[in-house]
Each structure stands twice: as C-alpha cells, then as structure tokens.
Design a protein around this motif. Structure first.
Motif, short mmCIF file in Angstrom:
data_model
loop_
_atom_site.label_atom_id
_atom_site.label_comp_id
_atom_site.label_asym_id
_atom_site.label_seq_id
_atom_site.Cartn_x
_atom_site.Cartn_y
_atom_site.Cartn_z
N TYR A 129 38.37 15.51 -55.56
CA TYR A 129 37.70 16.50 -56.41
C TYR A 129 37.90 17.84 -55.72
CZ TYR A 129 33.96 18.61 -59.21
OH TYR A 129 33.24 19.39 -60.06
N GLY A 130 39.01 18.50 -56.08
CA GLY A 130 39.41 19.68 -55.32
C GLY A 130 40.03 19.23 -54.01
N LYS A 131 39.54 19.74 -52.90
CA LYS A 131 40.07 19.33 -51.60
C LYS A 131 39.24 18.22 -50.97
CE LYS A 131 37.56 22.90 -49.01
NZ LYS A 131 37.71 24.03 -48.05
N HIS A 132 38.14 17.81 -51.63
CA HIS A 132 37.29 16.76 -51.09
C HIS A 132 37.34 15.53 -51.99
CE1 HIS A 132 35.62 19.30 -47.99
NE2 HIS A 132 35.26 20.21 -48.88
N SER A 133 37.04 14.38 -51.41
CA SER A 133 36.98 13.15 -52.18
C SER A 133 35.71 13.14 -53.02
CB SER A 133 36.99 11.94 -51.24
OG SER A 133 35.82 11.92 -50.44
N GLU A 160 38.92 10.64 -44.02
CA GLU A 160 38.60 11.92 -43.41
C GLU A 160 38.92 13.07 -44.35
OE1 GLU A 160 40.31 12.55 -39.61
OE2 GLU A 160 39.25 10.88 -38.64
N GLU A 161 38.04 14.05 -44.36
CA GLU A 161 38.25 15.25 -45.14
C GLU A 161 39.18 16.21 -44.38
OE1 GLU A 161 36.95 15.43 -48.25
OE2 GLU A 161 36.34 13.39 -47.81
N PRO A 162 39.65 17.27 -45.02
CA PRO A 162 40.51 18.23 -44.30
C PRO A 162 39.87 18.80 -43.05
CG PRO A 162 40.61 18.63 -46.66
CD PRO A 162 39.56 17.58 -46.45
N THR A 163 38.54 18.82 -43.01
CA THR A 163 37.84 19.33 -41.82
C THR A 163 37.71 18.27 -40.72
OG1 THR A 163 35.72 18.70 -42.83
CG2 THR A 163 36.50 20.95 -43.19
N HIS A 169 29.28 12.24 -41.99
CA HIS A 169 28.90 13.52 -41.41
C HIS A 169 28.09 14.36 -42.40
CE1 HIS A 169 32.19 12.42 -38.65
NE2 HIS A 169 31.60 13.22 -37.78
N ARG A 170 28.52 14.34 -43.68
CA ARG A 170 27.80 15.12 -44.69
C ARG A 170 26.42 14.53 -44.94
NH1 ARG A 170 28.14 20.15 -46.22
NH2 ARG A 170 30.38 19.92 -45.98
N ALA A 171 26.31 13.20 -44.91
CA ALA A 171 24.99 12.57 -45.06
C ALA A 171 24.09 12.93 -43.88
CB ALA A 171 25.15 11.06 -45.17
N ALA A 172 24.70 13.00 -42.68
CA ALA A 172 23.92 13.40 -41.50
C ALA A 172 23.47 14.85 -41.62
CB ALA A 172 24.76 13.20 -40.24
N GLN A 197 32.94 5.28 -32.06
CA GLN A 197 33.12 5.86 -30.74
C GLN A 197 33.87 7.19 -30.81
OE1 GLN A 197 33.98 3.08 -27.42
NE2 GLN A 197 34.24 1.54 -29.01
N ASN A 198 34.80 7.31 -31.75
CA ASN A 198 35.57 8.56 -31.86
C ASN A 198 34.82 9.65 -32.62
OD1 ASN A 198 37.75 7.40 -30.51
ND2 ASN A 198 38.64 6.60 -32.41
N TYR A 199 33.70 9.30 -33.23
CA TYR A 199 32.95 10.27 -34.02
C TYR A 199 31.55 10.53 -33.43
CZ TYR A 199 36.53 9.11 -37.49
OH TYR A 199 37.72 8.91 -38.12
N THR A 200 31.28 9.98 -32.26
CA THR A 200 29.93 10.09 -31.69
C THR A 200 29.53 11.54 -31.47
OG1 THR A 200 30.19 7.95 -30.57
CG2 THR A 200 28.45 9.42 -29.77
#
Length: 732
Positions: A129-133, A160-163, A169-172, A197-200
């Motif tokens: 939806y644009g640049k985001h899912s 993963e989003e472009p960012t 992350h958005r829910a957090a 572990q890679n997103y902590t």
C-alpha cells in the motif's frame, strides 16, 4: 505493479487506486515545451497506451481524453491504430481498492479473499500500500480485526519495511498490546520460540521512546520477556546496549527487568570518557540494583513441578542464583575477571552498599573460600617481613651501640658476629621488601586512581622506603632510632589491617578505623579551644611549661604545682582560678564526655560499616588476585596458572553463549553457612511479601479500571445498559 522474475513477465495495474491512473498522472505532468522531460513522459505514456491504458478515464481532474483535447498534436501522437485491450486487473489490485476505501468493512475484505484462489489471497494479503505493506498499515491504524484477517490469509509478519522495521515495531510504537501479541503468535508459527535477537535493540528503543504515550507499552515490554521469545539483550547499536537505552529514558523498572534477564551491567559505550565505572551506573538508583538482584534469586523446586511452594524454614530449601548480569557477553569464550563489575559498584559512592545484598554476599563468601590460600600466603610473607624487620632494627641498634663503645672496650668479635647476622637478615628482608614493592605496583596498575584514595597505601610506601633507608650502612644512630620507631608503628599497623581482612576480625578493625577517624575530626574541630587555654595559662602563670594544658585535658591536672605560680593579688587569683575552672568544665567534663558519647552512639553504624568494609576488603583482594592471574596468563600461558585461575573462578564456563541460561555443570547444590543462610532467608521473606503486595495492588488497579469502564458505559449509553440488563433478567 507485480513482477514474475522467473518468467520475466510483468503484470500492470493500469486502473486508478486513488484519484488518477498512471496514465492520467503522467499526462497531467506534460507541458507545452519540447524539453527532454516532456519527451520522456510522452514515451512513458505511449507504452502505457500500448499496454491498454484507457484514454477515457473520468476520475480526478477530468478524463485523459479531455486533457488531450487541449493538445491535438499530443492526442494524435498517443491515439495509436493498434490499441490493445487493457489487461485484467490482478486480484491484489482490487483488494487494494477495498483497502483504500475506508468504508469497506472487515466482512467485505474476508468475503473478497474467500472468493479468490489461495495464491491470490496470499498475494493480496502481502501486497504493498504505497511503500508499506497492507499489514503494516493495518497495524499503524490499530485495526486489530484487519490485522487478524490479513494474518489468517498468510500475510508475512516478518516482512521488513523500507525503514528496516517489522509490523511488530509499529505495534510497539503504537502501544497496542493485543496487536503486539497477535503478531508475535503469527511470527512464532509452528516453532517453539520467536527469534528476535536481531531486532532486540530496535524494539527496545521504540518502546522506550514511546513509553509515556500509553501505559500499554509496559505490557508490550513484559510480553517480550516471556518464555517463547528469544532476545539478545547485549546487542550493541552505536556502542549502546538495551540497558543504556532504558537508563537514558530513566526507566528504572525496565533496567531492573533487563538485568534480571541477563543484560550485562558493566557494558560501556564506545564514547564513555570515564573508564573507571560503567556509564549506566550513575543513571541507576541503588534500589534498582537491589530489586534486580532480588529478582536474580529464584526458588528451585525439588520436583519437576514449578508450582511447589517455598518453605523458607526447610533446611533443604534450594535457591538458584543468576549472576549473568555481572559477566560480559564473551564470558563463555574467554577468561574474564568475575568480580570486575562488583568492583565498579563498590567504587560508586551511591551504590556501594548494594554489595551487602545477599546475592553478592553469597558470591563473595564462596570466592573468599577459594581465595583463602592466596590470603594466607600473603599473610605468611608479611608476618615474616614484620618479624625480620623487628629483629633487624634491634640488631642494627645494638651494632651502633657496640661500635660507639669500642673506644672503651675491645668488642670486635661481638661486632663481627652481629654484623654477619645483620647481613643475613638484610638479604631476606630486602627480598620480602621487593615482594611488597611488587605487590604495591600491581595494585597501582589494576586499581588505578582508587589506589591513591586510600591513605593506607601511602603508609605502605612509607614503610618500604624506610626499610631501604635502614639498609644503608653507616647511618647516624639517632636517625636510626627515630626512623626505626616510625617503621615499627607502620609495619605492625599494616599487620593489623591485613588480619582485619578475615571476616571474624573485620568488626574490630572497622571500629578502630571508624572511631579513630571520628575522634580526629572531633579534635581538629575543638583543638582551637585547647590552643586557646594553652595561651591563656601561659599569660596567667608566666611559665614556659604552660603547654601542659594538652596533658591536663586528659585528666592529669597537677593542681598543687600550678598553685605555686598563682598571683598573691586577690583579683588576679580569682581570674586564674576562674580560668582553671572553665578549662576543667569545657575540656575535661564536656569535651571528654562528648567523645565518649560519640564512641557509644556510633556502635550500630560501626557494625554496619564493618560488614561493608569486610565485604569490600574481600572483594578487592579477590579482584586483584584474578586480575594478576589473568595478566600473567596473557603474558605467559601455563597450565599451572590456568589451574590456579580455574580454582578461583566460579562462574566462567557456566554460561551458555546465548546467555539465556546457565549450564548446569554441577547439579548438586552448595550448602551455606548458618549466618549467610539466615541473612538470605530474611531477605527472601521480605522479597516475597513485596511480591504479594504488588500482586494485590495490580488486582486492585485492574478492578478499578473495569469499574471506570463500566461507569463510562453507563454514563454514555444508559439505554443500552438497561436493555442488556432487561435481557439478562429475562434469560435471553
């Protein structure tokens, strides 16, 4: 637009999702000039028309046909003879139309997804939806039903989003705990755990930055530490770890929780200027560390069931101590100083009392038992040094006296025998003195600036210098007497301090240090009064011995000898006697009794300080021994040094590389002594009572929230509430 990479086929969606189609957007960008920009747009428009883009679009700013009518030349250029029919729109494009239409309900979306093939449904759920899912956008709008719908049709929560962010992350960031939980369940899938572990670090930063917006952020944070989540709490980002992030936002509760789950307290950022203590310590309260340490003590049930209640009075009551927060992440792969982090805590004035926590006491108790042979060896060498030094100074004095008496009697044989004995003693004494010098140098290297803050270290250097001077031949006998006298005081005082490292004697050594320091401050404060009376007696009695006022302050008055110097003049006599009475009252009665009261009232404080001093003294000794052994191993690796280090260390090698748990190399528990066990039992009782109080408060807060919600519902929709109550009463 979607692309099939393998078949090199491209499926175009030429219809508009918003106001304009791709062709209408490009046409509206055309100008009247003939520049290269216009040429590129015209070429792009031709390709769209060749693929079937409609010239009759009637959305937005008017149809493409109307725009082209204003420019006949352009219209003739785009109006091709062989115009193909527009391709059939992908299902994902139709799905995006429904997503774009805010009036579309979740039932409409589900109905659409059910009406297409499973592959098309998966593609639609994962469309952009644009640049985001679409899943990311559903999370962003906090649409929980849409999130569940998309996930049920296999929308990928790992995309993963472009960012670089995940929908998680958005829910957090939004603090939506229900969506946060739903996403984690979808990310786990059939696996037993979710590997984050890679997103902590990024998740921690997101939660900490947005914590104040919504109280639900705390629930999202707690969800990350449940058993089905794998985190890397020591992941570094720009030199910082999760502990530094939580501390920078003053989230004391979060820091405590991180430490309980294995985050390394001693991690230092790259840009830290102060290398003597971790930069995170000044940001923490002492109570935060104490709470974290309390959480690192867990009940270990004897049976497989985890519901076994704690019986604190049971002699077989077993507790599991978690020391991961004291060890760096690489502790599993290399030898480290196990008490280095505790040394950082002891150097902090605001945190050093945390050393008295039962978790630390138990570790230091065990480490002290391991280090006891090294302590006894050092005590033996120093005892030998003091003994030889005492014999040496007496022998040196006797030698000088014999040399002085040679003019009267012939004592050459006695002098030679005494001189030979002194030479032998001097050799051993110098060897031990060099041992002491090496010990002090190692302390300077490993303690740094902290070494200079202890006055006892200056006394040790004074002693070493005195010994070297005493070993110089042909010194003046008067100089030897005075230097030896001072050396004896310092040497035996240091011997007492070394003995005071032993736990049974720590109380008495601390009393000596504490009372001496308090009396020194007290005397410096009131010493001006003694000086004043000294000058006064000198003026009144007219005798040079009037400095005896200092001796008189201890109770030795010698009033009869003073009376001889009193004046016969009645007025002068009254003045002198009055001065003496004031001195008697202020100095002997008041000052001396205040000092006695000071010693008595400080008893409890002395006891508390004695425990802390004993622990810190043992901690420093263990730290130095481990530091020296590690330094020697780095210079010359030998199996002997390695075995000595292994016999001293308790934690290294017992932490797995992922730091999620301790490796149970020795499942049999260790028995504590009665004093330590009782201290731990009392602390555990207080901790469990605090947990029960927190649980009661949480239940009360939950009930209050429900009550407030019901009140708001009754206030806003009283008619609906009445209908619901009527339906309940009627049994419907």
């Amino acid at each position: 637009m979607t692309a099939d990479v393998e078949n090199q086929k491209v499926s175009l969606d030429l219809e508009p999702h918003a106001d304009l189609s791709p062709l209408a957007t490009a046409v509206n960008k055309l100008t009247d000039d003939d520049g290269p920009r216009n040429e590129g747009l015209i070429t792009y428009c031709k390709k769209l028309v060749e693929r079937g883009a409609s010239l009759q679009e009637d959305k937005g700013q008017g149809s493409v046909n109307e725009v082209l009518q204003k420019n006949p030349a352009l219209r003739s250029e785009l109006q091709l003879e062989h115009h193909t029919n527009p391709p059939q729109r992908p299902a994902s494009s139709c799905f995006l139309d429904l997503i774009y239409d805010d009036t579309s309900s979740e039932l409409v979306l589900k109905t659409f997804l059910k009406g297409i093939t499973s592959d098309e449904a998966v593609a639609s759920s994962n469309s952009l939806y644009g640049k985001h899912s679409v899943l990311y956008m559903a999370v962003d709008t906090c649409n929980e039903l849409r999130v569940q719908t998309l996930l049920s049709y296999k929308a990928s929560p790992w995309r993963e989003e472009p960012t670089g962010e995940l929908p998680l992350h958005r829910a957090a960031e939004r603090g939506h705990k229900n969506i946060f939980h739903v996403l984690l369940c979808a990310m786990k899938g059939e696996a037993s755990k979710v590997d984050l572990q890679n997103y902590t670090m990024s998740l921690m930063e997101t939660l900490m930055e947005n914590w104040k917006r919504n109280t639900d952020h705390a629930d999202c944070y707690k969800r990350l530490f449940e058993a089905d989540i794998e985190l890397n709490l020591n992941e570094e980002h720009i030199g910082r770890t999760a502990v530094h992030v939580a501390a920078s936002f003053n989230k004391q509760e979060a820091v405590s929780n991180l430490l309980q789950h294995g985050a390394f307290l001693g991690a230092r950022p790259w840009l830290t200027k102060d290398t003597q203590c971790p930069s995170v310590l000044p940001s923490l309260k002492a109570s935060t560390l104490e709470k974290a340490m309390a959480g690192c003590i867990k009940h270990l049930p004897h049976s497989n069931t985890q519901q076994e209640s704690e019986d604190l009075n049971n002699d077989n009551h077993t507790l599991l101590f978690d020391y991961r927060f004291l060890l760096p992440p690489d502790a599993a792969n290399q030898d480290v100083n196990e008490v280095a982090t505790l040394m950082d805590i002891s150097r902090s004035k605001h945190h050093r009392r945390v050393i008295k926590h039962p978790l630390v006491q138990t570790l230091l108790y065990a480490k002290w038992r391991k280090a006891l042979p090294f302590y006894m060896l050092n005590l033996f060498f120093y005892s030998l040094f003091v003994t030889l030094l005492t014999v040496f100074v007496y022998s040196l004095r006797d030698l000088r006296l014999l040399e002085t008496d040679t003019e009267k009697t012939d004592q050459s044989e006695a002098i030679n025998n005494l001189y030979n004995r002194i030479v032998v003693i001097k050799i051993f004494l110098l060897a031990l003195t060099f041992y002491m010098l090496g010990r002090e140098i190692l302390q300077i290297v490993f303690l740094g600036i902290q070494y200079l803050k202890n006055i006892e270290n200056y006394l040790e250097f004074l002693l070493i210098i005195s010994v070297f001077i005493l070993c110089i031949p042909n010194l003046n006998i008067e100089f030897i007497r005075h230097l030896a006298a001072w050396a004896m005081v310092v040497a035996w005082y240091e011997f007492v301090l070394i003995l005071g490292r032993a736990p049974p004697l720590a109380l008495y050594i601390t009393m000596l240090r504490h009372v001496s320091w308090n009396f020194l401050k007290f005397i410096l404060l009131f010493g001006a009064l003694i000086v004043a009376f000294t000058i006064s007696f000198n003026m009144l009695l007219q005798q040079p011995q009037s400095s005896e006022a200092i001796v008189m302050s201890t109770g030795e008055f010698e009033y009869s000898s003073l009376k001889e110097h009193f004046s016969n003049n009645s007025l002068a006599l009254a003045s002198t006697v009055l001065m003496f009475l004031i001195f008697l009252f202020l100095i002997f009665l008041v000052l001396m009794n205040v000092m006695n009261a000071l010693a008595i009232t400080d008893t409890q404080e002395v006891v508390d300080d004695a425990e802390l001093y004993s622990l810190m003294s043992r901690l420093e000794l263990v730290y130095l021994i481990e530091a020296v052994l590690l330094w020697c191993l780095s210079k010359c690796y030998t199996s002997v040094l390695k075995s000595h280090l292994g016999s001293l260390q308790l934690l290294s090698g017992k932490i797995s590389e992922d730091r999620s748990k301790f490796v149970e190399e020795n499942p049999s528990p260790s028995k504590l002594d009665d004093t330590t066990a009782q201290c731990l039992r009392n602390h555990r009782m207080v901790y469990l009572e605090g947990l029960e109080a927190e649980e009661r408060e949480d239940r009360m807060n939950a009930m209050l929230r429900v009550e407030n919600l019901l009140r708001s519902v009754v206030k806003e929709s009283p008619e609906d509430v009445k209908r619901i109550l009527a339906a309940v009463k009627s049994g419907q």
